[in-house]
Scaffold this active site. Structure first.
Site, short mmCIF file in Angstrom:
data_model
loop_
_atom_site.label_atom_id
_atom_site.label_comp_id
_atom_site.label_asym_id
_atom_site.label_seq_id
_atom_site.Cartn_x
_atom_site.Cartn_y
_atom_site.Cartn_z
N GLU A 1 -7.34 3.86 7.85
CA GLU A 1 -7.15 5.36 7.46
C GLU A 1 -8.24 5.86 6.75
OE1 GLU A 1 -3.39 5.18 5.62
OE2 GLU A 1 -2.37 4.53 7.59
N GLY B 1 2.22 1.89 10.91
CA GLY B 1 2.97 2.88 10.86
C GLY B 1 3.64 3.27 11.97
N GLU C 1 -5.40 -5.80 10.19
CA GLU C 1 -4.50 -4.70 10.56
C GLU C 1 -4.58 -4.17 11.92
OE1 GLU C 1 -2.26 -3.23 6.59
OE2 GLU C 1 -4.23 -2.25 6.81
N ASN D 1 0.85 -1.14 -0.07
CA ASN D 1 -0.02 -0.05 0.03
C ASN D 1 0.98 1.37 0.14
OD1 ASN D 1 -1.91 2.05 0.30
ND2 ASN D 1 -2.25 1.39 2.48
C1 PEP Z 1 -0.85 -0.45 6.15
O1 PEP Z 1 -1.17 0.86 6.11
O2 PEP Z 1 -1.81 -1.10 5.36
C2 PEP Z 1 0.17 -0.84 6.74
C3 PEP Z 1 0.40 -2.00 7.21
O3 PEP Z 1 1.19 0.34 7.00
P1 PEP Z 1 2.83 -0.13 7.66
O4 PEP Z 1 3.14 -1.42 7.18
O5 PEP Z 1 3.44 1.12 7.54
O6 PEP Z 1 2.41 -0.44 9.25
#
Ligand code: PEP
Length: 247
Positions: A94, A170, A164, A9
């Site tokens: 998000e 992040g 997630e 992503n």
């Molecule tokens: C995401 O936004 O789907 C994600 C997993 O971000 P990160 O790997 O940066 O935590």
């Protein structure tokens, strides 16, 4: 055997030339193993990326579920499919958080994508406050009920799920492999309860949240983790490719 998938992503990052270069670099070194690699660039680069005619699959991070109409600034599923998007992300935290996309709206997006035969990665996951109350299983099950569990078995089997935990996105704070496996097994259990074992066993469940080249092999070794949805680490070709080789 469930499909192994590593998806990147790219969020609202990269100039056009950087996006083209990253795509080409990953595509050129695509390990061509059994892992499906997908990237989610900004939708405005879709046309140019598709023209590269690579093997690396492309999806979009957002679309509007209406066919057409007065939705200023939005793109419909027909429009993004027309430009060659094969996948969509739906339910990313998000979008839930900053754009107020709730379960009912996400359900509309799911139906629109399925209707146009565009593959879906459906994101779910709990905030830290819910994890601290140990209520994450209930929370995630509700997200699935709200937006997915109206589907038929046939439609459900076309969905890819990404778990997630919001506290891991992040933040550099990854879920431990035990935490990831426990939730992935719980998600498969919720699907089994609704759709039966046969369907539950077919669905790929990806982990997302600070997954990187160093922790991917431990996470991907879990029985119910079928790959990853990668944010930050997907912006560097070598890191992303290393993750893709971590099964
Ligand atoms: C995401 O936004 O789907 C994600 C997993 O971000 P990160 O790997 O940066 O935590």
């Amino acid at each position: 055997m469930r499909k192994k998938i590593v998806a990147g992503n790219w969020k609202m990052n990269l100039s056009k030339s950087e996006a083209l270069a990253l795509y080409q670099s990953v595509d050129a070194q695509n390990p061509a193993n059994e892992v499906e690699l997908i990237v989610f660039p900004s939708a405005i680069y879709l046309d140019s990326l598709k023209k590269l005619d690579g093997k690396l699959k492309i999806g979009v991070q957002n679309f509007h579920p209406a066919e057409s109409g007065a939705f200023t600034g939005e793109n419909s599923i027909t429009q993004i499919k027309d430009l060659g998007a094969e996948y969509v992300l739906i339910g990313h935290s998000e979008r839930r958080m900053y754009f107020n996309e709730d379960g009912a709206f996400l359900k509309e997006k799911v139906d629109a994508a399925l209707q146009h035969d565009v593959k879906i990665i459906f994101c779910c996951g709990e905030p830290l406050s819910i994890r601290e109350m140990n209520a994450q299983d209930y929370f995630v099950e509700q997200q699935l009920i709200e937006s997915l569990f109206h589907l038929s078995n046939y439609a459900m089997e076309r969905i890819i799920i990404a778990y997630e935990p919001i506290w891991a996105i992040g933040t550099g704070k990854t879920a431990s492999s035990d935490q990831a496996e426990a939730m992935h097994a719980a998600i498969r259990g919720f699907i089994e309860k609704q759709y039966g074992k046969n369907t539950a066993e077919k669905i790929s469940i990806l982990y997302g949240g600070s997954c990187n080249a160093s922790n991917a092999s431990e996470l991907f070794a879990c029985e119910n983790v079928d790959g990853g949805l990668i944010g930050g680490a997907a912006l560097k070709a070598n890191d992303f490719l290393q993750i893709a080789k971590s099964f």
